[in-house]
Write a protein that holds these residues in place. Structure first.
Motif, PDB file in Angstrom:
ATOM      1  N   ASN A  15       0.825  -1.212   0.000  1.00  0.00           N
ATOM      2  CA  ASN A  15       0.000   0.000   0.000  1.00  0.00           C
ATOM      3  C   ASN A  15       0.859   1.262   0.000  1.00  0.00           C
ATOM      4  OD1 ASN A  15      -2.420  -1.379  -0.098  1.00  0.00           O
ATOM      5  ND2 ASN A  15      -2.715  -1.355   2.112  1.00  0.00           N
ATOM      6  N   LEU A  16       1.953   1.217   0.722  1.00  0.00           N
ATOM      7  CA  LEU A  16       2.868   2.348   0.754  1.00  0.00           C
ATOM      8  C   LEU A  16       3.499   2.565  -0.616  1.00  0.00           C
ATOM      9  CD1 LEU A  16       3.903   4.460   2.715  1.00  0.00           C
ATOM     10  CD2 LEU A  16       5.758   2.928   3.305  1.00  0.00           C
ATOM     11  N   ASP A  17       3.811   1.480  -1.283  1.00  0.00           N
ATOM     12  CA  ASP A  17       4.340   1.559  -2.650  1.00  0.00           C
ATOM     13  C   ASP A  17       3.324   2.208  -3.591  1.00  0.00           C
ATOM     14  OD1 ASP A  17       6.891   0.922  -3.364  1.00  0.00           O
ATOM     15  OD2 ASP A  17       6.324  -0.925  -4.410  1.00  0.00           O
ATOM     16  N   LEU A  18       2.065   1.809  -3.462  1.00  0.00           N
ATOM     17  CA  LEU A  18       0.999   2.400  -4.274  1.00  0.00           C
ATOM     18  C   LEU A  18       0.860   3.896  -3.995  1.00  0.00           C
ATOM     19  CD1 LEU A  18      -1.768  -0.363  -4.037  1.00  0.00           C
ATOM     20  CD2 LEU A  18      -0.392   0.233  -6.050  1.00  0.00           C
ATOM     21  N   LEU A  19       0.950   4.256  -2.728  1.00  0.00           N
ATOM     22  CA  LEU A  19       0.881   5.669  -2.355  1.00  0.00           C
ATOM     23  C   LEU A  19       2.035   6.458  -2.961  1.00  0.00           C
ATOM     24  CD1 LEU A  19      -0.097   6.011   1.413  1.00  0.00           C
ATOM     25  CD2 LEU A  19      -1.017   7.293  -0.505  1.00  0.00           C
ATOM     26  N   ARG A  20       3.219   5.879  -2.920  1.00  0.00           N
ATOM     27  CA  ARG A  20       4.403   6.536  -3.480  1.00  0.00           C
ATOM     28  C   ARG A  20       4.169   6.860  -4.947  1.00  0.00           C
ATOM     29  NH1 ARG A  20      10.004   6.960  -3.421  1.00  0.00           N
ATOM     30  NH2 ARG A  20      10.359   6.070  -1.400  1.00  0.00           N
ATOM     31  N   ARG A  21       3.604   5.895  -5.677  1.00  0.00           N
ATOM     32  CA  ARG A  21       3.344   6.111  -7.101  1.00  0.00           C
ATOM     33  C   ARG A  21       2.203   7.097  -7.317  1.00  0.00           C
ATOM     34  NH1 ARG A  21       2.534   0.478  -8.637  1.00  0.00           N
ATOM     35  NH2 ARG A  21       3.705  -0.311  -6.899  1.00  0.00           N
ATOM     36  N   ALA A  22       1.176   7.038  -6.480  1.00  0.00           N
ATOM     37  CA  ALA A  22       0.039   7.948  -6.615  1.00  0.00           C
ATOM     38  C   ALA A  22       0.462   9.396  -6.345  1.00  0.00           C
ATOM     39  CB  ALA A  22      -1.081   7.542  -5.665  1.00  0.00           C
ATOM     40  N   PHE A  23       1.331   9.573  -5.369  1.00  0.00           N
ATOM     41  CA  PHE A  23       1.839  10.907  -5.056  1.00  0.00           C
ATOM     42  C   PHE A  23       2.899  11.360  -6.052  1.00  0.00           C
ATOM     43  CE2 PHE A  23       0.717  10.459  -0.363  1.00  0.00           C
ATOM     44  CZ  PHE A  23      -0.263  11.420  -0.425  1.00  0.00           C
ATOM     45  N   ASN A  62       6.635  19.355   3.789  1.00  0.00           N
ATOM     46  CA  ASN A  62       5.765  18.647   4.737  1.00  0.00           C
ATOM     47  C   ASN A  62       5.277  17.324   4.153  1.00  0.00           C
ATOM     48  OD1 ASN A  62       5.956  20.516   6.807  1.00  0.00           O
ATOM     49  ND2 ASN A  62       4.189  21.672   6.118  1.00  0.00           N
ATOM     50  N   LYS A  63       4.834  17.349   2.912  1.00  0.00           N
ATOM     51  CA  LYS A  63       4.315  16.150   2.259  1.00  0.00           C
ATOM     52  C   LYS A  63       5.408  15.079   2.156  1.00  0.00           C
ATOM     53  CE  LYS A  63       1.126  15.262  -1.483  1.00  0.00           C
ATOM     54  NZ  LYS A  63       0.424  15.842  -2.616  1.00  0.00           N
ATOM     55  N   ILE A  64       6.580  15.480   1.720  1.00  0.00           N
ATOM     56  CA  ILE A  64       7.698  14.547   1.557  1.00  0.00           C
ATOM     57  C   ILE A  64       8.158  14.018   2.915  1.00  0.00           C
ATOM     58  CG2 ILE A  64      10.144  14.413   0.902  1.00  0.00           C
ATOM     59  CD1 ILE A  64       9.357  16.342  -1.462  1.00  0.00           C
ATOM     60  N   ASN A  65       8.265  14.897   3.901  1.00  0.00           N
ATOM     61  CA  ASN A  65       8.702  14.472   5.238  1.00  0.00           C
ATOM     62  C   ASN A  65       7.699  13.534   5.898  1.00  0.00           C
ATOM     63  OD1 ASN A  65      11.074  15.920   5.033  1.00  0.00           O
ATOM     64  ND2 ASN A  65      10.266  17.706   6.086  1.00  0.00           N
ATOM     65  N   ASN A  66       6.409  13.821   5.735  1.00  0.00           N
ATOM     66  CA  ASN A  66       5.384  12.937   6.307  1.00  0.00           C
ATOM     67  C   ASN A  66       5.455  11.549   5.679  1.00  0.00           C
ATOM     68  OD1 ASN A  66       4.413  14.930   8.003  1.00  0.00           O
ATOM     69  ND2 ASN A  66       2.755  15.524   6.638  1.00  0.00           N
ATOM     70  N   PHE A  67       5.635  11.500   4.378  1.00  0.00           N
ATOM     71  CA  PHE A  67       5.744  10.212   3.703  1.00  0.00           C
ATOM     72  C   PHE A  67       6.993   9.469   4.174  1.00  0.00           C
ATOM     73  CE2 PHE A  67       6.759   7.243   0.349  1.00  0.00           C
ATOM     74  CZ  PHE A  67       5.520   6.684   0.094  1.00  0.00           C
ATOM     75  N   ALA A  68       8.093  10.189   4.302  1.00  0.00           N
ATOM     76  CA  ALA A  68       9.345   9.575   4.761  1.00  0.00           C
ATOM     77  C   ALA A  68       9.196   9.018   6.175  1.00  0.00           C
ATOM     78  CB  ALA A  68      10.480  10.589   4.700  1.00  0.00           C
TER      79      ALA A  68
END
Length: 85
Positions: A15-23, A62-68
């Motif tokens: 799911n995290l992989d899918l989110l990475r691609r969606a973002f 913020n978006k990148i840091n939250n994902f990280a």
């Protein structure tokens, strides 16, 4: 229980992989770099564009840091699971 935990870790990872691609995580990182370079141009401070650029930089950071943080949390969970398994 062990199989359930392993399965849940795989599901979360997928799911995290899918989110990475969606973002489009990589594109966000490139955009952030470009905006930071743009903010270093002294001429940007002569107009109202500076405010827009700085707000966009903060938003992307913020978006990148939250994902990280989520990614690092999952990595920590995997590491802990390997230790106790």
């Amino acid at each position: 229980a062990k199989e359930d935990i392993e399965n849940n870790i795989k599901i979360i990872s997928n799911n995290l992989d899918l989110l990475r691609r969606a973002f489009d995580y990589e594109a966000l990182k490139k955009e952030l770099i470009n905006l930071k370079l743009k903010s270093e141009d002294p001429n940007i401070w002569n107009n109202s564009e500076a405010v827009v650029v700085l707000k966009k930089i903060k938003f992307l950071e913020n978006k990148i840091n939250n994902f990280a943080e989520i990614q690092n949390g999952l990595s920590d969970i995997k590491d802990l699971y390997e230790i106790i398994a």
